[in-house]
Motif scaffolding. Sequence first.
Motif, mmCIF file in Angstrom:
data_model
loop_
_atom_site.group_PDB
_atom_site.id
_atom_site.type_symbol
_atom_site.label_atom_id
_atom_site.label_comp_id
_atom_site.label_asym_id
_atom_site.label_seq_id
_atom_site.Cartn_x
_atom_site.Cartn_y
_atom_site.Cartn_z
ATOM 1 N N UNK A 297 17.037 -50.042 -51.398
ATOM 2 C CA UNK A 297 15.575 -49.909 -51.395
ATOM 3 C C UNK A 297 14.936 -50.957 -50.478
ATOM 4 N N UNK A 298 15.451 -52.172 -50.526
ATOM 5 C CA UNK A 298 14.959 -53.224 -49.641
ATOM 6 C C UNK A 298 15.186 -52.844 -48.182
ATOM 7 N N UNK B 209 10.717 -51.745 -61.459
ATOM 8 C CA UNK B 209 11.715 -50.680 -61.468
ATOM 9 C C UNK B 209 13.090 -51.273 -61.762
ATOM 10 N N UNK B 210 13.793 -50.717 -62.722
ATOM 11 C CA UNK B 210 15.138 -51.178 -63.066
ATOM 12 C C UNK B 210 16.151 -50.465 -62.190
ATOM 13 N N UNK B 211 16.728 -51.203 -61.235
ATOM 14 C CA UNK B 211 17.693 -50.653 -60.295
ATOM 15 C C UNK B 211 18.971 -51.466 -60.321
ATOM 16 N N UNK B 212 20.069 -50.826 -60.003
ATOM 17 C CA UNK B 212 21.336 -51.548 -59.876
ATOM 18 C C UNK B 212 21.251 -52.438 -58.640
ATOM 19 N N UNK C 129 1.084 -50.693 -54.530
ATOM 20 C CA UNK C 129 2.376 -50.294 -55.073
ATOM 21 C C UNK C 129 2.970 -51.464 -55.857
ATOM 22 N N UNK C 130 3.459 -51.244 -57.075
ATOM 23 C CA UNK C 130 3.903 -52.351 -57.915
ATOM 24 C C UNK C 130 5.283 -52.899 -57.571
ATOM 25 N N UNK C 131 6.041 -52.174 -56.742
ATOM 26 C CA UNK C 131 7.416 -52.547 -56.421
ATOM 27 C C UNK C 131 7.687 -52.030 -55.025
ATOM 28 N N UNK C 132 8.297 -52.840 -54.171
ATOM 29 C CA UNK C 132 8.558 -52.365 -52.815
ATOM 30 C C UNK C 132 9.499 -51.161 -52.809
ATOM 31 N N UNK C 133 10.300 -51.020 -53.863
ATOM 32 C CA UNK C 133 11.173 -49.847 -53.957
ATOM 33 C C UNK C 133 10.361 -48.561 -54.089
ATOM 34 N N UNK C 134 9.125 -48.675 -54.559
ATOM 35 C CA UNK C 134 8.272 -47.483 -54.680
ATOM 36 C C UNK C 134 7.989 -46.870 -53.321
ATOM 37 N N UNK C 135 8.023 -47.664 -52.258
ATOM 38 C CA UNK C 135 7.812 -47.124 -50.922
ATOM 39 C C UNK C 135 8.963 -46.190 -50.570
ATOM 40 N N UNK C 136 10.186 -46.623 -50.844
ATOM 41 C CA UNK C 136 11.345 -45.779 -50.586
ATOM 42 C C UNK C 136 11.291 -44.521 -51.447
ATOM 43 N N UNK C 137 10.873 -44.670 -52.694
ATOM 44 C CA UNK C 137 10.771 -43.510 -53.599
ATOM 45 C C UNK C 137 9.779 -42.485 -53.053
ATOM 46 N N UNK C 138 8.603 -42.938 -52.649
ATOM 47 C CA UNK C 138 7.578 -42.022 -52.152
ATOM 48 C C UNK C 138 7.984 -41.401 -50.816
ATOM 49 N N UNK C 139 8.674 -42.159 -49.975
ATOM 50 C CA UNK C 139 9.191 -41.593 -48.728
ATOM 51 C C UNK C 139 10.222 -40.502 -49.005
ATOM 52 N N UNK C 140 11.031 -40.709 -50.038
ATOM 53 C CA UNK C 140 12.078 -39.739 -50.351
ATOM 54 C C UNK C 140 11.517 -38.398 -50.812
ATOM 55 N N UNK C 141 10.253 -38.389 -51.254
ATOM 56 C CA UNK C 141 9.615 -37.161 -51.709
ATOM 57 C C UNK C 141 8.700 -36.546 -50.644
ATOM 58 N N UNK D 62 19.455 -44.122 -56.833
ATOM 59 C CA UNK D 62 19.484 -43.663 -58.224
ATOM 60 C C UNK D 62 18.256 -44.214 -58.954
ATOM 61 N N UNK D 63 17.232 -43.372 -59.053
ATOM 62 C CA UNK D 63 15.971 -43.820 -59.632
ATOM 63 C C UNK D 63 15.995 -43.735 -61.152
ATOM 64 N N UNK D 64 15.389 -44.696 -61.822
ATOM 65 C CA UNK D 64 15.303 -44.636 -63.289
ATOM 66 C C UNK D 64 14.361 -43.506 -63.719
ATOM 67 N N UNK D 65 14.458 -43.085 -64.968
ATOM 68 C CA UNK D 65 13.674 -41.956 -65.463
ATOM 69 C C UNK D 65 12.171 -42.205 -65.389
ATOM 70 N N UNK D 66 11.753 -43.465 -65.462
ATOM 71 C CA UNK D 66 10.314 -43.774 -65.464
ATOM 72 C C UNK D 66 9.774 -44.128 -64.087
ATOM 73 N N UNK D 67 10.495 -43.776 -63.013
ATOM 74 C CA UNK D 67 10.096 -44.182 -61.673
ATOM 75 C C UNK D 67 8.706 -43.660 -61.305
ATOM 76 N N UNK D 68 8.400 -42.404 -61.646
ATOM 77 C CA UNK D 68 7.092 -41.848 -61.293
ATOM 78 C C UNK D 68 5.968 -42.588 -62.011
ATOM 79 N N UNK D 69 6.194 -42.895 -63.282
ATOM 80 C CA UNK D 69 5.166 -43.611 -64.051
ATOM 81 C C UNK D 69 4.931 -45.010 -63.491
ATOM 82 N N UNK D 70 6.032 -45.718 -63.226
ATOM 83 C CA UNK D 70 5.911 -47.083 -62.703
ATOM 84 C C UNK D 70 5.223 -47.078 -61.337
ATOM 85 N N UNK D 71 5.669 -46.173 -60.465
ATOM 86 C CA UNK D 71 5.161 -46.184 -59.094
ATOM 87 C C UNK D 71 3.741 -45.649 -58.968
#
Length: 395
Positions: A119-120, A109-112, A53-65, A84-93
Amino acid sequence: MYAPYFPPLQYNITQGDFYGGNFWDARASGYRLQNSSAEQAQGPPLDPEEMANPDQACIAYKLSLSQYKFFFEQVWGTGSLEINWPANVATICHTPKGAASLGGSATPLTLSPSDRTRAQQAFDEFAQAIAAYEIGSSVSPFTSKFDGYLASSNSLTAQELRGYELFRGKGTCNTCHLDGRSNTADGGTDTGAATSVEPMFTDFTYNNIGLPRNTILPWYAENFPDQWGFTGNPLGIGFTDEGVGLFLDGYYGPPLPPNQTWGEHLPFFEGKFQTSTTRNVGKVPYAGFVKAYMHNGYLLSLKEVVHFYNTRDAYPGAFVNGQCRPGRVEKVNCWPPPEDPNNENMTIGHLGLTNAEENDLVAFLKTLTDGFVQPSSLTSTPASTIRKPATPPGR
């Protein structure tokens, strides 16, 4: 199994040694979460050689789905995965870590700031949940034949008892794989007191046992870019696994050792690897399964492991110019030199065990396999020929 019983990594000034931590090289220190098992769980998802996974936030993203979202929020609270996931989250992750297109960024991933913090937190909670599962009785159950022996619910065979005597005596095994007893290899008296609790069979430290390089590992051929532009091992066959030394000198990049003072101890820990528990070392999914042992898988059976500890230094000059001399057989009466000779443990290597004694030790080690069921045709008779192991002394 039993990884959660390894405490967070700490350097004991009095002992001059590291204790705790997880992974072979201690990099799952537990320093931040104060849970080395949880930080170990965070390794594989982000390792470019594993889940990538390229970003630890991707773990939270995949768990959310996933189907786990409902259960996750039951434990950690409603909205714990709402980010609030950026539009390219699926591509990045779905782009593997290390891909050239990511430019080496650990947070593509560009996050606020607030979403990055959430996510952390979710990534940490994910890891703590895994650690909670790992310490449970379904993973770390203490149900071996030896545990039954300690509880006086079953006996050990004569061969297993001989192996146990060797384990805490001539084999010097319990000088590192603590069972609570004093070692009697040098004629000393066993002053350990009997115990009814489960010994961990490790002292939680790190050692260099002088293991040879395992040249057949695919790792050594990963010295060219893959289809994503990622090169796993730029050094190829020139790579030397220094164990804790690599962790302390930051070879793998961030995260660097969380305690910056640890780096000063690097010269004394180069080549050292975790003294893992011997619990379940004989556990296999089916008879005949070939199990790889040690950090690089060089040894392929418990017999080879015991024979290596016994004879590592017993055949000087048997290995010359990159091969065994004629008439010598590797792993039988010929051992290649250690991959890293620094800080080599010299208490092993020439133990003087006979072939029969090696087999006795293997028999004992197999009693540490969980899931033992007393055969119904046998009567449980507590062994009385040796005293039971004592509670390991405090450090």
